[in-house]
Structure formats: C-alpha cells, structure tokens
Write a protein that holds these residues in place. Sequence first.
Motif, PDB file in Angstrom:
ATOM      1  N   ARG A   1       0.830  -1.207   0.000  1.00 38.29           N
ATOM      2  CA  ARG A   1       0.000   0.000   0.000  1.00 38.29           C
ATOM      3  C   ARG A   1       0.865   1.259   0.000  1.00 38.29           C
ATOM      4  NH1 ARG A   1      -2.187   3.257   4.075  1.00 38.29           N
ATOM      5  NH2 ARG A   1      -4.063   4.330   3.429  1.00 38.29           N
ATOM      6  N   ARG A   2       1.930   1.251   0.788  1.00 42.48           N
ATOM      7  CA  ARG A   2       2.820   2.423   0.830  1.00 42.48           C
ATOM      8  C   ARG A   2       3.551   2.600  -0.508  1.00 42.48           C
ATOM      9  NH1 ARG A   2       2.085   6.360   3.301  1.00 42.48           N
ATOM     10  NH2 ARG A   2       4.267   6.854   3.582  1.00 42.48           N
ATOM     11  N   ILE A   3       3.971   1.518  -1.122  1.00 49.02           N
ATOM     12  CA  ILE A   3       4.617   1.614  -2.443  1.00 49.02           C
ATOM     13  C   ILE A   3       3.640   2.181  -3.457  1.00 49.02           C
ATOM     14  CG2 ILE A   3       5.530   0.236  -4.352  1.00 49.02           C
ATOM     15  CD1 ILE A   3       6.795  -1.605  -2.240  1.00 49.02           C
ATOM     16  N   TRP A   4       2.400   1.738  -3.404  1.00 48.84           N
ATOM     17  CA  TRP A   4       1.375   2.234  -4.304  1.00 48.84           C
ATOM     18  C   TRP A   4       1.144   3.730  -4.108  1.00 48.84           C
ATOM     19  CZ3 TRP A   4      -3.935   3.399  -2.929  1.00 48.84           C
ATOM     20  CH2 TRP A   4      -4.751   3.660  -4.028  1.00 48.84           C
ATOM     21  N   GLN A   5       1.093   4.173  -2.854  1.00 52.92           N
ATOM     22  CA  GLN A   5       0.888   5.596  -2.578  1.00 52.92           C
ATOM     23  C   GLN A   5       2.082   6.432  -3.032  1.00 52.92           C
ATOM     24  OE1 GLN A   5       0.168   5.481   1.633  1.00 52.92           O
ATOM     25  NE2 GLN A   5      -2.067   5.517   1.387  1.00 52.92           N
ATOM     26  N   LEU A   6       3.284   5.960  -2.755  1.00 54.45           N
ATOM     27  CA  LEU A   6       4.479   6.733  -3.102  1.00 54.45           C
ATOM     28  C   LEU A   6       4.791   6.715  -4.592  1.00 54.45           C
ATOM     29  CD1 LEU A   6       6.755   5.734  -0.098  1.00 54.45           C
ATOM     30  CD2 LEU A   6       5.583   7.918  -0.477  1.00 54.45           C
ATOM     31  N   SER A   7       4.239   5.744  -5.331  1.00 54.58           N
ATOM     32  CA  SER A   7       4.478   5.692  -6.775  1.00 54.58           C
ATOM     33  C   SER A   7       3.456   6.516  -7.553  1.00 54.58           C
ATOM     34  CB  SER A   7       4.439   4.243  -7.261  1.00 54.58           C
ATOM     35  OG  SER A   7       3.123   3.726  -7.171  1.00 54.58           O
ATOM     36  N   GLY A   8       2.663   7.318  -6.849  1.00 56.84           N
ATOM     37  CA  GLY A   8       1.644   8.126  -7.524  1.00 56.84           C
ATOM     38  C   GLY A   8       0.428   7.304  -7.895  1.00 56.84           C
ATOM     39  N   ARG A   9       0.160   6.296  -7.103  1.00 56.61           N
ATOM     40  CA  ARG A   9      -0.978   5.390  -7.291  1.00 56.61           C
ATOM     41  C   ARG A   9      -0.905   4.657  -8.627  1.00 56.61           C
ATOM     42  NH1 ARG A   9      -4.221   6.264  -2.926  1.00 56.61           N
ATOM     43  NH2 ARG A   9      -4.056   8.291  -1.965  1.00 56.61           N
ATOM     44  N   PHE A  10       0.323   4.280  -8.996  1.00 54.52           N
ATOM     45  CA  PHE A  10       0.569   3.503 -10.206  1.00 54.52           C
ATOM     46  C   PHE A  10       0.205   2.056  -9.902  1.00 54.52           C
ATOM     47  CE2 PHE A  10       3.720   1.671 -13.318  1.00 54.52           C
ATOM     48  CZ  PHE A  10       3.034   2.096 -14.437  1.00 54.52           C
ATOM     49  N   TRP A  11      -0.663   1.446 -10.680  1.00 53.16           N
ATOM     50  CA  TRP A  11      -1.273   0.158 -10.356  1.00 53.16           C
ATOM     51  C   TRP A  11      -0.389  -1.060 -10.650  1.00 53.16           C
ATOM     52  CZ3 TRP A  11      -1.746  -3.275 -14.309  1.00 53.16           C
ATOM     53  CH2 TRP A  11      -1.620  -2.770 -15.591  1.00 53.16           C
ATOM     54  N   VAL A  12       0.706  -0.884 -11.368  1.00 52.23           N
ATOM     55  CA  VAL A  12       1.522  -2.038 -11.776  1.00 52.23           C
ATOM     56  C   VAL A  12       2.162  -2.726 -10.569  1.00 52.23           C
ATOM     57  CG1 VAL A  12       3.559  -2.751 -13.092  1.00 52.23           C
ATOM     58  CG2 VAL A  12       1.955  -1.119 -14.065  1.00 52.23           C
ATOM     59  N   PHE A  13       2.694  -1.966  -9.627  1.00 47.43           N
ATOM     60  CA  PHE A  13       3.348  -2.577  -8.469  1.00 47.43           C
ATOM     61  C   PHE A  13       2.389  -3.422  -7.628  1.00 47.43           C
ATOM     62  CE2 PHE A  13       6.095   1.214  -9.230  1.00 47.43           C
ATOM     63  CZ  PHE A  13       7.208   0.516  -9.657  1.00 47.43           C
ATOM     64  N   PRO A  14       1.235  -2.883  -7.256  1.00 53.00           N
ATOM     65  CA  PRO A  14       0.306  -3.732  -6.493  1.00 53.00           C
ATOM     66  C   PRO A  14      -0.198  -4.935  -7.274  1.00 53.00           C
ATOM     67  CG  PRO A  14      -0.286  -1.436  -6.229  1.00 53.00           C
ATOM     68  CD  PRO A  14       0.770  -1.489  -7.280  1.00 53.00           C
ATOM     69  N   ALA A  15      -0.260  -4.819  -8.596  1.00 52.87           N
ATOM     70  CA  ALA A  15      -0.738  -5.944  -9.401  1.00 52.87           C
ATOM     71  C   ALA A  15       0.165  -7.171  -9.241  1.00 52.87           C
ATOM     72  CB  ALA A  15      -0.822  -5.541 -10.874  1.00 52.87           C
ATOM     73  N   PHE A  16       1.431  -6.948  -9.004  1.00 50.86           N
ATOM     74  CA  PHE A  16       2.359  -8.068  -8.788  1.00 50.86           C
ATOM     75  C   PHE A  16       2.554  -8.386  -7.304  1.00 50.86           C
ATOM     76  CE2 PHE A  16       3.729  -6.568 -13.003  1.00 50.86           C
ATOM     77  CZ  PHE A  16       3.594  -7.766 -13.697  1.00 50.86           C
ATOM     78  N   LEU A  17       2.565  -7.359  -6.467  1.00 46.99           N
ATOM     79  CA  LEU A  17       2.889  -7.562  -5.054  1.00 46.99           C
ATOM     80  C   LEU A  17       1.734  -8.137  -4.234  1.00 46.99           C
ATOM     81  CD1 LEU A  17       4.972  -4.327  -4.400  1.00 46.99           C
ATOM     82  CD2 LEU A  17       5.805  -6.651  -4.737  1.00 46.99           C
ATOM     83  N   ILE A  18       0.504  -7.743  -4.534  1.00 43.57           N
ATOM     84  CA  ILE A  18      -0.628  -8.252  -3.753  1.00 43.57           C
ATOM     85  C   ILE A  18      -0.800  -9.762  -3.938  1.00 43.57           C
ATOM     86  CG2 ILE A  18      -3.149  -8.179  -3.513  1.00 43.57           C
ATOM     87  CD1 ILE A  18      -2.943  -5.146  -3.832  1.00 43.57           C
ATOM     88  N   PRO A  19      -0.814 -10.284  -5.168  1.00 42.66           N
ATOM     89  CA  PRO A  19      -0.931 -11.752  -5.286  1.00 42.66           C
ATOM     90  C   PRO A  19       0.240 -12.499  -4.633  1.00 42.66           C
ATOM     91  CG  PRO A  19      -1.412 -10.715  -7.388  1.00 42.66           C
ATOM     92  CD  PRO A  19      -0.891  -9.646  -6.472  1.00 42.66           C
ATOM     93  N   ALA A  20       1.427 -11.934  -4.715  1.00 39.88           N
ATOM     94  CA  ALA A  20       2.580 -12.583  -4.078  1.00 39.88           C
ATOM     95  C   ALA A  20       2.439 -12.592  -2.560  1.00 39.88           C
ATOM     96  CB  ALA A  20       3.873 -11.873  -4.481  1.00 39.88           C
ATOM     97  N   SER A  21       1.907 -11.506  -2.001  1.00 42.30           N
ATOM     98  CA  SER A  21       1.730 -11.442  -0.555  1.00 42.30           C
ATOM     99  C   SER A  21       0.634 -12.379  -0.069  1.00 42.30           C
ATOM    100  CB  SER A  21       1.389 -10.012  -0.116  1.00 42.30           C
ATOM    101  OG  SER A  21       2.441  -9.139  -0.433  1.00 42.30           O
ATOM    102  N   VAL A  22      -0.470 -12.387  -0.779  1.00 44.81           N
ATOM    103  CA  VAL A  22      -1.614 -13.193  -0.362  1.00 44.81           C
ATOM    104  C   VAL A  22      -1.371 -14.682  -0.625  1.00 44.81           C
ATOM    105  CG1 VAL A  22      -4.097 -13.552  -0.767  1.00 44.81           C
ATOM    106  CG2 VAL A  22      -3.177 -11.251  -0.639  1.00 44.81           C
ATOM    107  N   SER A  23      -0.546 -15.004  -1.598  1.00 48.83           N
ATOM    108  CA  SER A  23      -0.320 -16.407  -1.954  1.00 48.83           C
ATOM    109  C   SER A  23       0.326 -17.198  -0.822  1.00 48.83           C
ATOM    110  CB  SER A  23       0.533 -16.517  -3.204  1.00 48.83           C
ATOM    111  OG  SER A  23       1.855 -16.089  -2.938  1.00 48.83           O
ATOM    112  N   GLN A  24       1.051 -16.540   0.057  1.00 44.23           N
ATOM    113  CA  GLN A  24       1.677 -17.276   1.155  1.00 44.23           C
ATOM    114  C   GLN A  24       0.665 -17.780   2.169  1.00 44.23           C
ATOM    115  OE1 GLN A  24       4.523 -14.829   3.113  1.00 44.23           O
ATOM    116  NE2 GLN A  24       3.034 -13.281   3.666  1.00 44.23           N
ATOM    117  N   LEU A  25      -0.549 -17.221   2.162  1.00 49.82           N
ATOM    118  CA  LEU A  25      -1.595 -17.717   3.056  1.00 49.82           C
ATOM    119  C   LEU A  25      -2.070 -19.098   2.648  1.00 49.82           C
ATOM    120  CD1 LEU A  25      -3.750 -14.497   3.514  1.00 49.82           C
ATOM    121  CD2 LEU A  25      -2.288 -15.587   5.213  1.00 49.82           C
ATOM    122  N   GLY A  26      -1.930 -19.422   1.367  1.00 52.37           N
ATOM    123  CA  GLY A  26      -2.396 -20.714   0.873  1.00 52.37           C
ATOM    124  C   GLY A  26      -1.372 -21.822   0.940  1.00 52.37           C
ATOM    125  N   ARG A  27      -0.159 -21.526   1.381  1.00 54.58           N
ATOM    126  CA  ARG A  27       0.868 -22.583   1.412  1.00 54.58           C
ATOM    127  C   ARG A  27       0.609 -23.581   2.460  1.00 54.58           C
ATOM    128  NH1 ARG A  27       6.673 -20.202   1.399  1.00 54.58           N
ATOM    129  NH2 ARG A  27       5.846 -18.313   2.202  1.00 54.58           N
TER     130      ARG A  27
END
Length: 154
Positions: free
Chosen positions: A128-154
């Motif tokens: 969320r902080r990277i998204w805010q500091l990048s000017g709300r550019f959606w590319v970073f969260p598009a890769f980081l959110i699935p990577a973060s959430v995927s560890q819940l399914g391991r």
Amino acid sequence: MTWDKIIFPIMSDSLVPCTPITYINVDATYGPQLGGLFCAFMFYGANCVQVFVYLVNYPDDKISHKAMVAAAWTTDTAHQILGAVGVWQYLITGFGKYDYLEKNNVPLFMALICSVIVSTIAQLFLTRRIWQLSGRFWVFPAFLIPASVSQLGR
C-alpha cells in the motif's frame, strides 16, 4: 539351550522381552528450533519497542493503522506463545519419550500460521505504501498483492 533361555534364564515363558533402549540424537533438529525460538524472542522484543514508540509518537494516526498494528502485534504475541509451548512440549514434556517425537505438534503448526499472518499484514501494508508513493501507479500492487496473499495458501 534356546535363545529365550539365554536372555531370560528364570521363568522365560512368563516374561515379555522389553524393547531395547534407543538413543535418538535430536541435536540437529530441536537444537536449531530452540535457537530459533531464542532469536524470535529477541525480535519480538524489538517489535514490542516499535509498537510502543509508534503509539507514543503517533497518537493522532488513523484508527485503521492502529488496528493493523494491534492485529500484527497480537498475532506476533500468539506466535511467540505457541512457539514456546511447542518447543516446551518436545523438549520438556516429551523428554525421553521417543514415540512423542513422531507426533505432530499442534502449537508449532499454529505458530507457523501466526507467522504467515503477520508476514502477510506487513507485506500488504508495504505494498500500500509503495502504491501511494508511486503516484498510485497500479503495476506494483498488481504483482505484489498476489505474491503477498499467496503465502496464506501454502
């Protein structure tokens, strides 16, 4: 003379042979686990200091941020308690009980789940902080959110 007469010379028909004493070396498995628990307590202490400093220095912060910090700290506290209970069960309660080493340890499994939850909370906040500091550019969260959430399914 038969084999059982040699082992049990008196009343060999009524005695049941005992299992031989086996030595199991747990140094390579439970030694590092105990060392990891000590290091985890050290980092938990640093985490407690960070939470205290945050609450003292930012009293007017959003309630959602305070709730996230409280959730992460509470889950980390549960992780520490469950880890200590799990190691205690293996090294103290189960001491000398070799069949106990083969059992699954529920507190250690639950500690692992707590660790994954704390990690996911921290990574999603960082995303969320990277998204805010990048000017709300959606590319970073598009890769980081699935990577973060995927560890819940391991």
